[in-house]
Design an enzyme around this catalytic site. Structure first.
Site, PDB file in Angstrom:
ATOM      1  N   SER A  49      14.097 -45.597  -6.028  1.00  0.00           N
ATOM      2  CA  SER A  49      14.577 -44.749  -4.934  1.00  0.00           C
ATOM      3  C   SER A  49      13.489 -43.877  -4.329  1.00  0.00           C
ATOM      4  O   SER A  49      13.758 -43.116  -3.404  1.00  0.00           O
ATOM      5  CB  SER A  49      15.703 -43.849  -5.448  1.00  0.00           C
ATOM      6  OG  SER A  49      16.762 -44.631  -5.929  1.00  0.00           O
ATOM      7  N   TRP A  53       6.897 -41.673  -5.522  1.00  0.00           N
ATOM      8  CA  TRP A  53       6.439 -40.987  -4.308  1.00  0.00           C
ATOM      9  C   TRP A  53       6.601 -39.469  -4.473  1.00  0.00           C
ATOM     10  O   TRP A  53       5.685 -38.689  -4.232  1.00  0.00           O
ATOM     11  CB  TRP A  53       7.273 -41.508  -3.147  1.00  0.00           C
ATOM     12  CG  TRP A  53       6.849 -41.110  -1.789  1.00  0.00           C
ATOM     13  CD1 TRP A  53       5.721 -40.423  -1.437  1.00  0.00           C
ATOM     14  CD2 TRP A  53       7.551 -41.392  -0.576  1.00  0.00           C
ATOM     15  NE1 TRP A  53       5.691 -40.261  -0.073  1.00  0.00           N
ATOM     16  CE2 TRP A  53       6.795 -40.848   0.465  1.00  0.00           C
ATOM     17  CE3 TRP A  53       8.743 -42.057  -0.277  1.00  0.00           C
ATOM     18  CZ2 TRP A  53       7.201 -40.949   1.803  1.00  0.00           C
ATOM     19  CZ3 TRP A  53       9.134 -42.153   1.044  1.00  0.00           C
ATOM     20  CH2 TRP A  53       8.382 -41.608   2.070  1.00  0.00           C
ATOM     21  N   LYS A 102       9.663 -36.844 -14.719  1.00  0.00           N
ATOM     22  CA  LYS A 102      10.484 -37.737 -13.904  1.00  0.00           C
ATOM     23  C   LYS A 102      11.492 -38.436 -14.806  1.00  0.00           C
ATOM     24  O   LYS A 102      11.175 -38.788 -15.942  1.00  0.00           O
ATOM     25  CB  LYS A 102       9.562 -38.756 -13.223  1.00  0.00           C
ATOM     26  CG  LYS A 102      10.209 -39.939 -12.545  1.00  0.00           C
ATOM     27  CD  LYS A 102       9.842 -41.192 -13.279  1.00  0.00           C
ATOM     28  CE  LYS A 102      10.028 -42.501 -12.552  1.00  0.00           C
ATOM     29  NZ  LYS A 102       9.184 -42.746 -11.441  1.00  0.00           N
ATOM     30  N   HIS A 104      15.336 -41.043 -14.784  1.00  0.00           N
ATOM     31  CA  HIS A 104      16.397 -41.765 -14.064  1.00  0.00           C
ATOM     32  C   HIS A 104      17.779 -41.392 -14.596  1.00  0.00           C
ATOM     33  O   HIS A 104      18.758 -42.070 -14.305  1.00  0.00           O
ATOM     34  CB  HIS A 104      16.208 -43.278 -14.219  1.00  0.00           C
ATOM     35  CG  HIS A 104      14.967 -43.819 -13.603  1.00  0.00           C
ATOM     36  ND1 HIS A 104      14.535 -43.463 -12.352  1.00  0.00           N
ATOM     37  CD2 HIS A 104      14.059 -44.730 -14.056  1.00  0.00           C
ATOM     38  CE1 HIS A 104      13.413 -44.107 -12.070  1.00  0.00           C
ATOM     39  NE2 HIS A 104      13.102 -44.876 -13.086  1.00  0.00           N
ATOM     40  N   SER A 135      14.277 -53.710  -3.897  1.00  0.00           N
ATOM     41  CA  SER A 135      13.101 -53.198  -4.606  1.00  0.00           C
ATOM     42  C   SER A 135      13.246 -53.410  -6.122  1.00  0.00           C
ATOM     43  O   SER A 135      12.318 -53.830  -6.807  1.00  0.00           O
ATOM     44  CB  SER A 135      12.926 -51.711  -4.293  1.00  0.00           C
ATOM     45  OG  SER A 135      11.810 -51.189  -4.956  1.00  0.00           O
ATOM     46  N   PHE A 227       2.552 -44.165   2.483  1.00  0.00           N
ATOM     47  CA  PHE A 227       2.540 -45.386   1.682  1.00  0.00           C
ATOM     48  C   PHE A 227       1.114 -45.954   1.600  1.00  0.00           C
ATOM     49  O   PHE A 227       0.629 -46.292   0.515  1.00  0.00           O
ATOM     50  CB  PHE A 227       3.507 -46.414   2.283  1.00  0.00           C
ATOM     51  CG  PHE A 227       3.610 -47.666   1.466  1.00  0.00           C
ATOM     52  CD1 PHE A 227       4.379 -47.693   0.321  1.00  0.00           C
ATOM     53  CD2 PHE A 227       2.909 -48.806   1.833  1.00  0.00           C
ATOM     54  CE1 PHE A 227       4.469 -48.842  -0.451  1.00  0.00           C
ATOM     55  CE2 PHE A 227       2.994 -49.955   1.072  1.00  0.00           C
ATOM     56  CZ  PHE A 227       3.766 -49.967  -0.068  1.00  0.00           C
TER      57      PHE A 227
HETATM   58  P1  A3P Z   1       9.686 -50.885  -2.292  1.00  0.00           P
HETATM   59  O1  A3P Z   1       9.799 -51.800  -3.479  1.00  0.00           O
HETATM   60  O2  A3P Z   1      10.812 -51.071  -1.313  1.00  0.00           O
HETATM   61  O3  A3P Z   1       8.356 -50.948  -1.635  1.00  0.00           O
HETATM   62  P2  A3P Z   1      10.568 -45.628  -7.661  1.00  0.00           P
HETATM   63  O4  A3P Z   1       9.219 -45.030  -7.743  1.00  0.00           O
HETATM   64  O5  A3P Z   1      11.672 -44.615  -7.686  1.00  0.00           O
HETATM   65  O6  A3P Z   1      10.782 -46.737  -8.646  1.00  0.00           O
HETATM   66  O7  A3P Z   1      10.694 -46.278  -6.193  1.00  0.00           O
HETATM   67  C1  A3P Z   1       9.829 -47.313  -5.818  1.00  0.00           C
HETATM   68  C2  A3P Z   1       9.920 -47.566  -4.327  1.00  0.00           C
HETATM   69  O8  A3P Z   1       9.340 -46.457  -3.613  1.00  0.00           O
HETATM   70  C3  A3P Z   1       9.128 -48.807  -3.917  1.00  0.00           C
HETATM   71  O9  A3P Z   1       9.862 -49.378  -2.821  1.00  0.00           O
HETATM   72  C4  A3P Z   1       7.810 -48.175  -3.486  1.00  0.00           C
HETATM   73  O10 A3P Z   1       7.012 -48.990  -2.679  1.00  0.00           O
HETATM   74  C5  A3P Z   1       8.342 -46.955  -2.734  1.00  0.00           C
HETATM   75  N1  A3P Z   1       7.296 -45.960  -2.464  1.00  0.00           N
HETATM   76  C6  A3P Z   1       6.401 -45.445  -3.324  1.00  0.00           C
HETATM   77  N2  A3P Z   1       5.544 -44.619  -2.686  1.00  0.00           N
HETATM   78  C7  A3P Z   1       5.918 -44.615  -1.384  1.00  0.00           C
HETATM   79  C8  A3P Z   1       5.421 -43.950  -0.208  1.00  0.00           C
HETATM   80  N3  A3P Z   1       4.358 -43.150  -0.247  1.00  0.00           N
HETATM   81  N4  A3P Z   1       6.053 -44.191   0.959  1.00  0.00           N
HETATM   82  C9  A3P Z   1       7.127 -45.011   1.027  1.00  0.00           C
HETATM   83  N5  A3P Z   1       7.635 -45.668  -0.045  1.00  0.00           N
HETATM   84  C10 A3P Z   1       7.038 -45.465  -1.239  1.00  0.00           C
END
Ligand code: A3P
Length: 289
Positions: A49, A53, A102, A104, A135, A227
């Site tokens: 989610s 990030w 962090k 979940h 994702s 990103f």
């Molecule tokens: P996608 O697989 O759709 O690219 P988590 O860290 O909670 O597991 O979430 C991972 C998702 O957040 C991934 O999505 C990842 O690429 C996306 N993500 C991580 N850093 C990001 C950023 N700076 N901007 C946008 N999405 C980001």
């Protein structure tokens, strides 16, 4: 269980978790006895989610916009892996404060402050479920050693709807936290808002944490946490796959990229059985379509 392979799960205090995280390590006792501190900050979200990030954004807020090549999981520890068998991370219980962590965990299972005087803070991030499931599927299929999924997207999406992927039902997760969005120690954010206007979300986070930072610093952190900027800093976001590779786990980072995966039938099911469960709650998502 089922037709396709998916790593073994175990229920820990009502939460479906990967077997190795939990069963072998006494995670239930650990989380039960975990004592929170006033200045603890938990970054929370259903997997995929945007928690990584948010980890980076918040770490930079606490570290004057520094860019670190140190793995993100060492800087903002993954609480759910605190008892992971082969962890190289420092002991979370003796880590210097303020502890940035962090997790979940759903609201009902999260460590709570034991009294009014020990109230840690929770920053929750929710993302539209269409992107979450895509994702999550890519992550489980290609990367995560513990999840080890080998089936097609449709089957995974069905597990997601039924709430049988790790960390359980997405709807229950987001709604459980949404109910507490106005608690004074909870900040509820959305991935799509971060994507559209990161500076405004950084300002919200700083206000919530009582951090005074300059507008220049807000802009700098926003630029360093796009990103592309994060993807370029690949040493901070690798993970070991089950094939022993060390890829970057930032994949696409988009709002609308789910469309290629969904049949019209599956869109209908998601609208009814996933989004439909949010009806009346006031919680809505930008699906990017
Ligand atoms: P996608 O697989 O759709 O690219 P988590 O860290 O909670 O597991 O979430 C991972 C998702 O957040 C991934 O999505 C990842 O690429 C996306 N993500 C991580 N850093 C990001 C950023 N700076 N901007 C946008 N999405 C980001």
């Amino acid at each position: 269980d089922g037709e396709y392979r998916h790593g073994k799960a175990v229920m820990v205090r009502g939460v479906r978790m990967p077997h190795v995280y939990a069963y072998l390590t006494g995670f239930a006792e650990f989380i039960e006895n975990f004592t929170t501190k006033n200045d603890d900050v938990f970054i929370v979200g259903f997997p995929r989610s945007g928690t990584t990030w948010l980890q980076e954004v918040i770490w930079q807020i606490f570290n004057d916009g520094e860019i670190s090549r140190h793995p993100i999981g060492h800087r903002v520890q993954f609480f759910d892996e605190a008892k992971f068998p082969h962890t190289t991370q420092p002991d979370i219980t003796t880590r210097a404060s303020p502890r940035l962590m962090k997790t979940h965990q759903p609201f009902h299972a999260i460590p709570k402050g034991t009294s009014e005087n020990s109230r840690c803070k929770y920053i929750y991030v929710a993302r539209n479920p269409f992107n979450v499931v895509v994702s999550y599927y890519n992550f489980d299929l290609k990367m995560a050693p513990v999840t080890d999924y080998d089936g097609p997207f449709e089957y995974f999406a069905d597990m997601f709807i039924k709430g049988t992927t790790y960390w359980g039902s997405w709807t229950e997760h987001v709604l459980g936290w949404w109910k507490h969005k106005d608690d004074d120690n909870v900040l509820f954010l959305k991935y799509e808002d971060m994507k559209k206007d990161l500076p405004s979300q950084i300002r919200l986070i700083c206000k919530f944490l009582g951090k005074n930072i300059t507008e220049d610093m807000v802009d700098r952190i926003a630029q360093q946490c796009t990103f592309d900027a994060m993807k370029n800093n690949s040493s901070a976001y690798w993970m070991m796959t089950r094939d022993g590779e060390l890829p970057n786990f930032l994949r696409k980072g988009q709002i609308g990229g789910w469309k290629d995966y969904f049949t019209p039938e599956l869109i209908q099911r998601f609208e009814k059985e996933v989004l439909g469960k949010l009806d009346g709650s006031g919680l809505q998502f930008d699906l990017g379509r």
